[in-house]
Write an enzyme that holds these catalytic residues in place. Sequence first.
Site, PDB file in Angstrom:
ATOM      1  N   HIS A 129       1.519   4.480  -2.834  1.00 39.07           N
ATOM      2  CA  HIS A 129       2.062   6.117  -2.910  1.00 39.07           C
ATOM      3  C   HIS A 129       3.047   6.447  -3.388  1.00 39.07           C
ATOM      4  O   HIS A 129       3.133   7.389  -4.279  1.00 39.07           O
ATOM      5  CB  HIS A 129       1.798   6.366  -1.281  1.00 39.07           C
ATOM      6  CG  HIS A 129       0.474   6.348  -0.580  1.00 39.07           C
ATOM      7  ND1 HIS A 129      -0.784   6.652  -1.299  1.00 39.07           N
ATOM      8  CD2 HIS A 129       0.185   5.608   0.576  1.00 39.07           C
ATOM      9  CE1 HIS A 129      -1.688   6.567  -0.262  1.00 39.07           C
ATOM     10  NE2 HIS A 129      -1.352   6.227   0.645  1.00 39.07           N
ATOM     11  N   HIS A 161       0.817  -1.140  -0.003  1.00 40.02           N
ATOM     12  CA  HIS A 161      -0.212   0.006   0.059  1.00 40.02           C
ATOM     13  C   HIS A 161       0.782   1.197   0.057  1.00 40.02           C
ATOM     14  O   HIS A 161       0.705   2.146  -0.849  1.00 40.02           O
ATOM     15  CB  HIS A 161      -0.782  -0.093   1.307  1.00 40.02           C
ATOM     16  CG  HIS A 161      -1.787   1.355   1.557  1.00 40.02           C
ATOM     17  ND1 HIS A 161      -2.942   1.340   0.753  1.00 40.02           N
ATOM     18  CD2 HIS A 161      -1.540   2.496   1.942  1.00 40.02           C
ATOM     19  CE1 HIS A 161      -3.297   2.537   1.161  1.00 40.02           C
ATOM     20  NE2 HIS A 161      -2.495   3.188   2.002  1.00 40.02           N
ATOM     21  N   GLU A 162       1.939   1.333   0.816  1.00 42.99           N
ATOM     22  CA  GLU A 162       2.711   2.621   0.973  1.00 42.99           C
ATOM     23  C   GLU A 162       3.412   2.594  -0.268  1.00 42.99           C
ATOM     24  O   GLU A 162       3.989   3.725  -1.063  1.00 42.99           O
ATOM     25  CB  GLU A 162       3.665   2.270   2.045  1.00 42.99           C
ATOM     26  CG  GLU A 162       2.965   2.410   3.307  1.00 42.99           C
ATOM     27  CD  GLU A 162       1.941   3.504   3.709  1.00 42.99           C
ATOM     28  OE1 GLU A 162       2.297   4.499   3.109  1.00 42.99           O
ATOM     29  OE2 GLU A 162       0.952   3.280   4.482  1.00 42.99           O
TER      30      GLU A 162
END
Length: 233
Positions: A113, A109-110
């Site tokens: 980004h 998920h990170e």
Amino acid sequence: MARKPAKRSCSYLMSMSYLSLIVVTMVIGMGATWYVNRQINKYLRVPASTRITGAQMAERMLAANGVTGVQIHRGGPQQDHFDPRSNSITLDPDAFGGTSITAIATACHEVGHACQFAEGYAPMRIRGALVPAVNFASNAWVFLLMIGIFMHMAGLTTLAIIMYAVVVLFQLVTLPVEFDASRRGLAFLTTQGITSAEQSGAYSVLRACALTYVAAALTSILQLLWLLQSHDE
């Protein structure tokens, strides 16, 4: 003489409406927190079949997307974030060194980004542009509101509501940024040979985390609607 009861009644109803707002937002916040913790802790105890750490999975995803120059750091408990200022990812100890479903889902998920930042993803750029205004508005709006109420200055009250609306806008723009990061992370995980059950677990973790942003946006919208209604009265 006839107006006094009406004023007391109006004040009472406004107080009751605000009390109801507090109760509703507390229930939403507590419910979201309970669900998130439940899903994270559940899959924190489930090892992924890849048997690699969250940090290693993050490195794989960065390489697969051709994103370079991103540092991955080990942070403190619950410190999971991507910092566009330093172009770096920070993972908490469980996500950094763990091999669980929660660890690899959080890491990907990170990285999602980081990929958004590298590509110039529009919602992320809009969100970044709003940060300075939001940092100021989130601290100043309540003070302006209180001053406006006590000094009976409608202009200050209106300005406070406008500033709070900027904060709400920021939270709404955050939603597609978070959802897209999770989508990217899950799409990458499906290419890493994890089972369908593990994919479902990763989806549950990221869906639960996204719920915190939805809950925050919802409570802020309710607060803004109450402010607008009270201002009109």
